[in-house]
Design a protein around this motif. Structure first.
Motif, PDB file in Angstrom:
ATOM      1  N   TRP A  69       0.824  -1.198   0.000  1.00  0.00           N
ATOM      2  CA  TRP A  69       0.000   0.000   0.000  1.00  0.00           C
ATOM      3  C   TRP A  69       0.866   1.259   0.000  1.00  0.00           C
ATOM      4  N   PRO A  70       0.270   2.417  -0.301  1.00  0.00           N
ATOM      5  CA  PRO A  70       1.038   3.668  -0.267  1.00  0.00           C
ATOM      6  C   PRO A  70       1.594   3.952   1.126  1.00  0.00           C
ATOM      7  N   PRO A  71       2.575   4.843   1.213  1.00  0.00           N
ATOM      8  CA  PRO A  71       3.141   5.189   2.518  1.00  0.00           C
ATOM      9  C   PRO A  71       2.069   5.645   3.502  1.00  0.00           C
ATOM     10  N   LEU A  72       2.227   5.262   4.752  1.00  0.00           N
ATOM     11  CA  LEU A  72       1.253   5.565   5.801  1.00  0.00           C
ATOM     12  C   LEU A  72       1.632   6.831   6.554  1.00  0.00           C
ATOM     13  N   VAL A  73       0.703   7.765   6.628  1.00  0.00           N
ATOM     14  CA  VAL A  73       0.838   8.949   7.475  1.00  0.00           C
ATOM     15  C   VAL A  73      -0.120   8.778   8.644  1.00  0.00           C
ATOM     16  N   LEU A  74       0.410   8.759   9.847  1.00  0.00           N
ATOM     17  CA  LEU A  74      -0.405   8.567  11.043  1.00  0.00           C
ATOM     18  C   LEU A  74      -0.910   9.903  11.557  1.00  0.00           C
ATOM     19  N   ALA A  75      -2.209   9.974  11.827  1.00  0.00           N
ATOM     20  CA  ALA A  75      -2.832  11.174  12.400  1.00  0.00           C
ATOM     21  C   ALA A  75      -3.786  10.732  13.506  1.00  0.00           C
ATOM     22  N   GLY A  76      -4.419  11.696  14.140  1.00  0.00           N
ATOM     23  CA  GLY A  76      -5.426  11.385  15.143  1.00  0.00           C
ATOM     24  C   GLY A  76      -4.875  11.347  16.557  1.00  0.00           C
ATOM     25  N   GLY A  77      -5.142  12.395  17.322  1.00  0.00           N
ATOM     26  CA  GLY A  77      -4.787  12.397  18.735  1.00  0.00           C
ATOM     27  C   GLY A  77      -3.311  12.523  19.043  1.00  0.00           C
ATOM     28  N   LEU A  78      -2.513  12.895  18.053  1.00  0.00           N
ATOM     29  CA  LEU A  78      -1.075  13.030  18.299  1.00  0.00           C
ATOM     30  C   LEU A  78      -0.763  14.382  18.924  1.00  0.00           C
ATOM     31  N   HIS A  79       0.249  14.394  19.773  1.00  0.00           N
ATOM     32  CA  HIS A  79       0.732  15.635  20.407  1.00  0.00           C
ATOM     33  C   HIS A  79       2.182  15.411  20.810  1.00  0.00           C
ATOM     34  N   PRO A  80       2.878  16.435  21.289  1.00  0.00           N
ATOM     35  CA  PRO A  80       4.310  16.277  21.567  1.00  0.00           C
ATOM     36  C   PRO A  80       4.633  15.157  22.551  1.00  0.00           C
ATOM     37  N   GLU A  81       3.728  14.882  23.495  1.00  0.00           N
ATOM     38  CA  GLU A  81       4.019  13.905  24.527  1.00  0.00           C
ATOM     39  C   GLU A  81       3.847  12.458  24.065  1.00  0.00           C
ATOM     40  N   ASN A  82       3.057  12.206  23.019  1.00  0.00           N
ATOM     41  CA  ASN A  82       2.832  10.810  22.625  1.00  0.00           C
ATOM     42  C   ASN A  82       3.343  10.466  21.229  1.00  0.00           C
ATOM     43  N   VAL A  83       3.846  11.448  20.478  1.00  0.00           N
ATOM     44  CA  VAL A  83       4.207  11.157  19.085  1.00  0.00           C
ATOM     45  C   VAL A  83       5.400  10.212  18.987  1.00  0.00           C
ATOM     46  N   ALA A  84       6.344  10.288  19.899  1.00  0.00           N
ATOM     47  CA  ALA A  84       7.486   9.367  19.838  1.00  0.00           C
ATOM     48  C   ALA A  84       7.019   7.927  20.030  1.00  0.00           C
ATOM     49  N   GLU A  85       6.142   7.707  21.000  1.00  0.00           N
ATOM     50  CA  GLU A  85       5.603   6.361  21.220  1.00  0.00           C
ATOM     51  C   GLU A  85       4.815   5.888  20.004  1.00  0.00           C
ATOM     52  N   ALA A  86       4.032   6.799  19.401  1.00  0.00           N
ATOM     53  CA  ALA A  86       3.256   6.445  18.211  1.00  0.00           C
ATOM     54  C   ALA A  86       4.165   6.006  17.072  1.00  0.00           C
ATOM     55  N   VAL A  87       5.258   6.736  16.869  1.00  0.00           N
ATOM     56  CA  VAL A  87       6.190   6.403  15.797  1.00  0.00           C
ATOM     57  C   VAL A  87       6.860   5.058  16.069  1.00  0.00           C
ATOM     58  N   ARG A  88       7.267   4.822  17.315  1.00  0.00           N
ATOM     59  CA  ARG A  88       7.900   3.540  17.653  1.00  0.00           C
ATOM     60  C   ARG A  88       6.929   2.375  17.464  1.00  0.00           C
ATOM     61  N   THR A  89       5.652   2.600  17.762  1.00  0.00           N
ATOM     62  CA  THR A  89       4.665   1.530  17.683  1.00  0.00           C
ATOM     63  C   THR A  89       4.269   1.223  16.251  1.00  0.00           C
ATOM     64  N   VAL A  90       3.921   2.257  15.484  1.00  0.00           N
ATOM     65  CA  VAL A  90       3.327   2.070  14.158  1.00  0.00           C
ATOM     66  C   VAL A  90       4.384   2.030  13.059  1.00  0.00           C
ATOM     67  N   ARG A  91       5.488   2.740  13.233  1.00  0.00           N
ATOM     68  CA  ARG A  91       6.532   2.900  12.215  1.00  0.00           C
ATOM     69  C   ARG A  91       5.963   3.469  10.919  1.00  0.00           C
ATOM     70  N   PRO A  92       5.262   4.589  10.994  1.00  0.00           N
ATOM     71  CA  PRO A  92       4.694   5.184   9.783  1.00  0.00           C
ATOM     72  C   PRO A  92       5.759   5.900   8.964  1.00  0.00           C
ATOM     73  N   TRP A  93       5.403   6.225   7.720  1.00  0.00           N
ATOM     74  CA  TRP A  93       6.262   7.053   6.873  1.00  0.00           C
ATOM     75  C   TRP A  93       6.240   8.499   7.341  1.00  0.00           C
ATOM     76  N   GLY A  94       5.079   8.927   7.851  1.00  0.00           N
ATOM     77  CA  GLY A  94       4.936  10.305   8.289  1.00  0.00           C
ATOM     78  C   GLY A  94       3.902  10.438   9.397  1.00  0.00           C
ATOM     79  N   VAL A  95       3.860  11.619   9.989  1.00  0.00           N
ATOM     80  CA  VAL A  95       2.860  11.930  11.019  1.00  0.00           C
ATOM     81  C   VAL A  95       2.246  13.282  10.708  1.00  0.00           C
ATOM     82  N   ASP A  96       1.018  13.467  11.177  1.00  0.00           N
ATOM     83  CA  ASP A  96       0.246  14.675  10.899  1.00  0.00           C
ATOM     84  C   ASP A  96      -0.422  15.120  12.192  1.00  0.00           C
TER      85      ASP A  96
END
Length: 218
Positions: A163-190
């Motif tokens: 599938w195309p590269p995944l951009v993760l969004a929804g409920g992200l903020h400075p305190e949880n984005v690192a954990e989100a990236v480690r968990t999901v391993r997306p191409w990008g975040v929004d």
């Protein structure tokens, strides 16, 4: 890590986001949103940042004519379709101009069946998507709710190789984005509301920490 700060509403904030090293800004043309901008305001923002950063136009169930007019007026090269646009709509839009298209899916506990079916139809129509943005599914809302997308489901079920590269969004903020990236391993975040001091008002300090924390785990 591609980091997009969505819902920019003025040139000064756009300039600040550029200087903080984000990859892209999003201009929201969905009028009911507290982050919406007019075409005139969008043109001013685009003139401020010129080609220094990706500028993404966000549309929700706009007519093809309306999207094309704004794209041409502002000189946009990337659009994000955040409504209920059909694959046929996407194909027709792709024929109007050489655009990068980001397709948005709102995903909840029911999983990725809707996204899987839609992506199959897009392939059959010859549509090449730049990326897919996944937001949380909240009934009656098109995004910007602050609810988190299902991280573990995306980690386990998003077909990274197909599938195309995944951009993760929804409920992200400075305190949880690192954990989100480690968990999901997306191409990008929004992010939109997660870096605001009030609805529609970005905090550049929040943006700075979001960008740093997102990239620290990529």
């Amino acid at each position: 890590m591609w980091v997009k700060i969505c819902g920019i509403t003025d040139p000064a904030t756009a300039r600040g986001v550029v200087e903080l090293g984000a990859s892209a800004i999003g201009l929201n043309f969905y009028a009911p949103s507290p982050r919406s901008v007019t075409a005139e305001a969008a043109r001013e923002i685009c003139r401020e940042v010129e080609s220094e950063i990706d500028v993404v136009g966000l549309f929700v169930n706009h007519s093809l004519e309306a999207v094309s007019e704004i794209v041409m007026s502002c000189g946009l090269t990337t659009v994000q379709l955040h409504g209920n646009e059909t694959p046929e709509y996407v194909a027709r839009l792709a024929e109007t101009a050489p655009l990068d298209i980001i397709r948005v899916y709102r995903v909840g506990a029911s999983g990725l069946d809707e996204a899987r079916s839609d992506l199959q139809q897009c392939r059959q129509l010859g549509i090449r998507l730049r990326a897919c943005l996944v937001d949380a599914r909240v009934e009656g809302a098109f995004g910007g709710t602050g609810a988190c997308a299902p991280w573990n489901l995306l980690r386990d079920e998003w077909l990274q190789d197909e599938w195309p590269p995944l951009v993760l969004a929804g409920g992200l903020h400075p305190e949880n984005v690192a954990e989100a990236v480690r968990t999901v391993r997306p191409w990008g975040v929004d992010v939109a509301s997660g870096v605001e001091s009030a609805p529609g008002i970005k905090s550049l300090e929040h943006v700075r920490r979001f960008v740093e924390n997102a990239r620290s785990s990529s």
